[in-house]
Design a protein around this motif. Sequence first.
Motif, short mmCIF file in Angstrom:
data_model
loop_
_atom_site.label_atom_id
_atom_site.label_comp_id
_atom_site.label_asym_id
_atom_site.label_seq_id
_atom_site.Cartn_x
_atom_site.Cartn_y
_atom_site.Cartn_z
N GLN A 209 0.84 -1.19 0.00
CA GLN A 209 0.00 0.00 0.00
C GLN A 209 0.88 1.24 0.00
OE1 GLN A 209 -4.13 0.87 1.82
NE2 GLN A 209 -2.68 1.10 3.48
N TYR A 211 1.42 5.44 0.40
CA TYR A 211 0.99 6.67 1.07
C TYR A 211 1.48 7.86 0.26
CZ TYR A 211 -0.16 4.18 5.43
OH TYR A 211 -0.72 3.35 6.38
N CYS A 217 -4.52 16.47 6.01
CA CYS A 217 -5.13 15.15 5.88
C CYS A 217 -6.66 15.25 5.86
CB CYS A 217 -4.65 14.27 7.02
SG CYS A 217 -5.30 12.59 6.98
N PHE A 244 -2.92 10.40 9.28
CA PHE A 244 -3.12 9.68 8.02
C PHE A 244 -4.59 9.29 7.87
CE2 PHE A 244 -3.11 6.11 10.86
CZ PHE A 244 -3.85 5.13 10.22
N ALA A 245 -4.94 8.91 6.65
CA ALA A 245 -6.26 8.35 6.36
C ALA A 245 -6.09 7.37 5.20
CB ALA A 245 -7.26 9.44 5.99
N LYS A 246 -6.98 6.39 5.13
CA LYS A 246 -6.96 5.42 4.04
C LYS A 246 -8.17 5.66 3.15
CE LYS A 246 -4.34 1.76 6.31
NZ LYS A 246 -4.30 0.33 6.65
N ARG A 254 -6.92 1.31 -3.88
CA ARG A 254 -6.70 1.70 -2.49
C ARG A 254 -5.36 2.41 -2.33
NH1 ARG A 254 -8.75 -3.41 1.21
NH2 ARG A 254 -10.88 -3.50 0.38
N ALA A 256 -3.34 5.58 0.63
CA ALA A 256 -3.47 6.34 1.87
C ALA A 256 -2.84 7.72 1.69
CB ALA A 256 -2.81 5.60 3.03
#
Length: 265
Positions: A209, A211, A217, A244-246, A254, A256
Amino acid sequence: MLTSPYAPGSPIWAELSTPDIQGATAFYNGLFGWSFMSAGPDTGGYGMFRLGARTAAAAMPMPADEGPTSWFLFFRTPDADATAKAVHQAGGSVLVGPMDVMDFGRMAVLTDSVGARFALWQPGSNKGLDVVNEPGSLCWCELYTPDEAAAYAFYSSVFGWETTSMPMPDGSGTYRMMNPAGQGPEAMFGGFVTLGSDPAEADSGPHWQMYFAVRDCDAAVVAAGKLGGTVRVAPTDIEGVGRFAKLADPYGARFAVMRGVEQDA
């Protein structure tokens, strides 16, 4: 943090597979300010997401019935053929063997020993992303894996990664971070996460994943929702790290977003 020029074994390229290049461009333009520049008429619709005059990521069209809508991470290698061989010897799989991409470089697509997909990039004329660690660009990566020890053994064998562990602020355990061989902890670019420890990833298999850095954010999460994206994890603070956020884009890819504490320094 991610460093450029890219050391062997470090992330060098981020690529989005999407069924709708125009729609994805609209989403990421609204979120990160990216524009799309075609790589040329002979590249099958492939192109670069540009942050101003610099390449921050890439995108390729992928019909929904031919593969997942997802972000895909490439690691730098000086020799794609030798590294692909090392992947096989370490228990991984070679999905697409090393091949030249015009004069841009040489690539291969693989899975690690526990099933996470990734790619290799041996630079030619394309030396990698032009911008990292700045708002609107790649800043961190995480490997979600069912077996952290096995995953580390694999990547250490293939790339020679070194690791540093730190206690989690909430006391839930330790977080193991990786850096390219010989580059030291200041070159850490990502961490290992045990699959199943994060409810937001419970329905996914092993995967990498990415970022992307943002200035705010919470504002990024609001913008993603207005642009048709999905919030998978609401903005969350990690002491000493950042907020952070997803998210997922409108087509299900997907990723982040993160505002690091160093941006407040």
